[in-house]
Every structure is written in structure tokens, then in C-alpha cells.
Design a protein around this motif. Sequence first.
Motif, PDB file in Angstrom:
ATOM      1  N   LEU A  52      89.801  30.480  14.357  1.00  0.00           N
ATOM      2  CA  LEU A  52      89.139  32.083  14.951  1.00  0.00           C
ATOM      3  C   LEU A  52      88.748  32.408  13.947  1.00  0.00           C
ATOM      4  O   LEU A  52      87.440  33.148  14.657  1.00  0.00           O
TER       5      LEU A  52
ATOM      6  N   VAL B 224      84.051  26.370  22.318  1.00  0.00           N
ATOM      7  CA  VAL B 224      83.794  26.843  20.493  1.00  0.00           C
ATOM      8  C   VAL B 224      83.161  26.095  19.448  1.00  0.00           C
ATOM      9  O   VAL B 224      82.631  26.626  19.271  1.00  0.00           O
TER      10      VAL B 224
ATOM     11  N   SER C 112      81.284  31.343  22.435  1.00  0.00           N
ATOM     12  CA  SER C 112      82.449  32.256  21.791  1.00  0.00           C
ATOM     13  C   SER C 112      83.102  33.686  21.980  1.00  0.00           C
ATOM     14  O   SER C 112      84.234  34.093  22.117  1.00  0.00           O
TER      15      SER C 112
ATOM     16  N   LEU D  23      87.386  32.889  22.762  1.00  0.00           N
ATOM     17  CA  LEU D  23      87.805  33.088  22.140  1.00  0.00           C
ATOM     18  C   LEU D  23      89.034  34.114  22.042  1.00  0.00           C
ATOM     19  O   LEU D  23      90.388  34.160  21.971  1.00  0.00           O
TER      20      LEU D  23
ATOM     21  N   TYR E  49      90.957  38.570  14.595  1.00  0.00           N
ATOM     22  CA  TYR E  49      89.812  38.082  14.916  1.00  0.00           C
ATOM     23  C   TYR E  49      87.943  39.641  15.358  1.00  0.00           C
ATOM     24  O   TYR E  49      87.681  39.418  14.481  1.00  0.00           O
TER      25      TYR E  49
ATOM     26  N   TRP F 163      87.795  23.060  14.626  1.00  0.00           N
ATOM     27  CA  TRP F 163      87.965  23.279  16.071  1.00  0.00           C
ATOM     28  C   TRP F 163      88.221  21.818  15.661  1.00  0.00           C
ATOM     29  O   TRP F 163      88.401  21.303  17.031  1.00  0.00           O
TER      30      TRP F 163
END
Length: 440
Positions: free
Chosen positions: A55, A118, A155, A159, A178, A222
Motif C-alpha cells: 500500500l 494493482v 490503483s 487501494l 495510505y 505485490w
Amino acid sequence: MADEDLATLGPAAEPRTPAAPPADAGAARPAAAPERVPERGPAPRWLSGIVIAGLVLAALNLRPAITSLGALLKEVRDGLGMSGTVAGLLTSVPALCFAVFGFAAPRLARRWGPGAIVCAGMVAIAVGVVVRPYAGGTPGFLAGSALALAGIAVSNVLLPVVIKTWFPERVGPMTGIYSMALALGTSLAAALTVPMTAGLGGSWRTGLAVWALLAVVAVVPWLVVLRRRPTGSPSAPAGGTPATAETPIRITSSPTAWALAVFFGLQATAAYITMGWMPQIFRDAGVSAGTAGVLLAVTMAVGVPLSFVLPRLAARMRHQGPLVVVLGVCGLAGYTGLWLAPAGGAWVWALLMGISNCAFPLALTMIGMRSVSAAGVVKLSAFAQSVGYLISIPGPLLVGTLYQHSGGWGLPIALMIGLMVPQMAVGVLAGRNRRIEDER
């Protein structure tokens, strides 16, 4: 879209098959007998840490492709022979891409899983950022920018869904982390692009392309998540409650969704005008290019601590309207000062506009709070962001056109001031303590 479709952070879920084949393949199966999915244990605790790292790194990459361009916009215009109107179009491209690809994000997530999308988004950012300066001419530059912005767009939408899915009881704090990382990436790109360009030989092409390295780093966590996706219940990867059947939501009939979309669009208009044109405003007032970049960095850096604190504060309030008003008043003061004495009070105006731009993390927090499920959040996030970015498209383009034809910044800044009033009004409506599921 069911919650379990959204909670899968790895590839799309495998087809659900029975644990064992039926004894008689030719016999008729009972129509009402559902297929059971084997129970799965909770996800390892360390995987949540990897998700947090993903993130943060993803958020760091959501603005450098834009703010690095703002710091070098004059050099890019000179190098590619852009007019003021075309440069205004260039500053509108982010909003257009965010709207178009934001609408596609939920379908892509349902097919492949949010984590995979993402991850692909980070790859698209890296490729687009490194390719666009060397693509040759304005069309190639716009195409490379569009690729990077497509990765940012999906994204942007997904997210918040990852946060709602993995950390349902900590939406405010995780949105703060974030948002803080997003603001940090924005300010770093604004502050470092000009000096890095000088240190790397003075070519604006190199100064823009170097930011692809940050996106490459963001791919790594990721990939780990994709390889070790949660083994727990799809709707509760970190040990939360099981998923329930999705209640149909008509997002377009929700007044709260529309209020959030308009609020998001107007704050995005202000943000992209600021990121795209503020350095030029200061440079036209006699401020050096390096100082103008630092001023933009200050505007973005203000959001680093505030983006961490504001979502936590908003999550504890029943009505977020007062926060909307405070941020709007700061924006009105900053734009007025920028109009009357751009160079004389430059640092104060940069600070005030930075506070005002924290409407973005506030909007993200409200998106997470205005629905009770991950499925609702992804629909609300996609709707509010996509419609919002569509609303924001004309703003930067109109600023460029007004600037070119009026020969000054009076009319463009008057436009910014005028748009702040409806932003405050719809933000108060969006901040009411309501859920979109209650407005069916």
C-alpha cells in the motif's frame, strides 16, 4: 460484485469445485444442493505487513508522474513545442485517464483480483514514465502519459478496497497511512525533480524518466502477495467475519454517492490545477524555477502529516462537514493571496493551498465510511472517483486557455476561487452520517 470477489488479492479465484466427484457421473444431481468450498485457515500475520508495504509503495507512485511534469512543464513545452492550450490539455489528461480506467477497475478486479490489478498498475506506471520522454513528439508523450495514468487510475480505485478488506476495523488509520504516503510521493517528486534533472545532465527527459525506478520497486511486495494470497475466508483475509451475500446497490440513485462524486471532482480540479500550474504562476511572478518547484513541494509536503491525522480524525466524527469547511476556507485564502501577491507571500499561499488539498484524503476516508462492505466500497470508490475525475477534466484545460488568451493569471485564479464555494457545499452533504445501502 460479491465481497469475496474483491477480497482476493491474488489472481482471480479458482473455480469452486466439489471436494470429491459424484459416485455416479450420469446420475441427476439434486438441484438445491450447493457445492461446498473447503474451509481455509487464517492468512499468516506477516502477509498483512507485506500488504501494508505494498500500500505504501503503491501510494508513493500515484502522483510523481504528474508532479514531476509540473516542475518541468516549461522545459517540456519548449522541447515539444506545445502551446498553452495543449499544455492545459496535458494537465487534463490525468483526470480523463482516471475517469475512463477508474470505471474499468471493478470489472478488472472481479476477473483478476485487486492485488493483480494493482501490481499490473505499478508495471504500467513504470513503463509509461520511462517511455513517454523518449516517444518522440507530443502524441507519443501523451500516449506514454496515458499508460502511466491508467496504472494510477486502477490503483486509485482499488487501494481503498484493499484497506476495507484487510483492515475493516482500521479504515481511518490505514487510509491515513495510505494518504500520507501518497502526499509524500507527491512532494518528493515536486521537490527533487529539478535538482535531480540538473544532477543527471540537465535533460528534462532523464528528469522525468528516473521516477520509473520507484514504480519498479513497488511491484515487488505485490508479487509476494500474489504468490502468497490469503488462505483464510475470502471475505476475511486477516481473520474478520465471513462474507455475506451482496445486497444489490444502485449507486446512481444514491444522493450520498453523487455528493461524494461532485466533491471529489471539485477537489481534484483544484489539486490538478495546483500541481500543473502553480509552479508556472510563481515563475511568471519572478520566482526561480528551483524555488517554484520547492514551493510546490511545500504545498504537497503539508499533506504528509495532515493526510495521516485527518482520516483518523474524520473516522471519529459523525459528520465530516466541519472539516470540509475548514479546508475550503484555507483554499479561498490561499488563492486570494496568490492572486494579489504571488511572490510576496509565496510561502504562505503554498502552505494554505497544501492544507486545502487535504480534501483528497478526507474524500477517500468518506468513501470508506459511506458503505458497510468491501463490495459497496469498490462501487462507491469507482463511481465517486470516475465521475469526479470526469467533472475535473475541464478545469486545468480552461486555466491554460484563459492564461493564454488573457495574458495573465487573474482570470484563472478567479475561476479557482469560484469553484471552492460549491466544493464546500457538496462536501458538507457528503459528510453526513449515511450509508449508500440505506438509500436503496
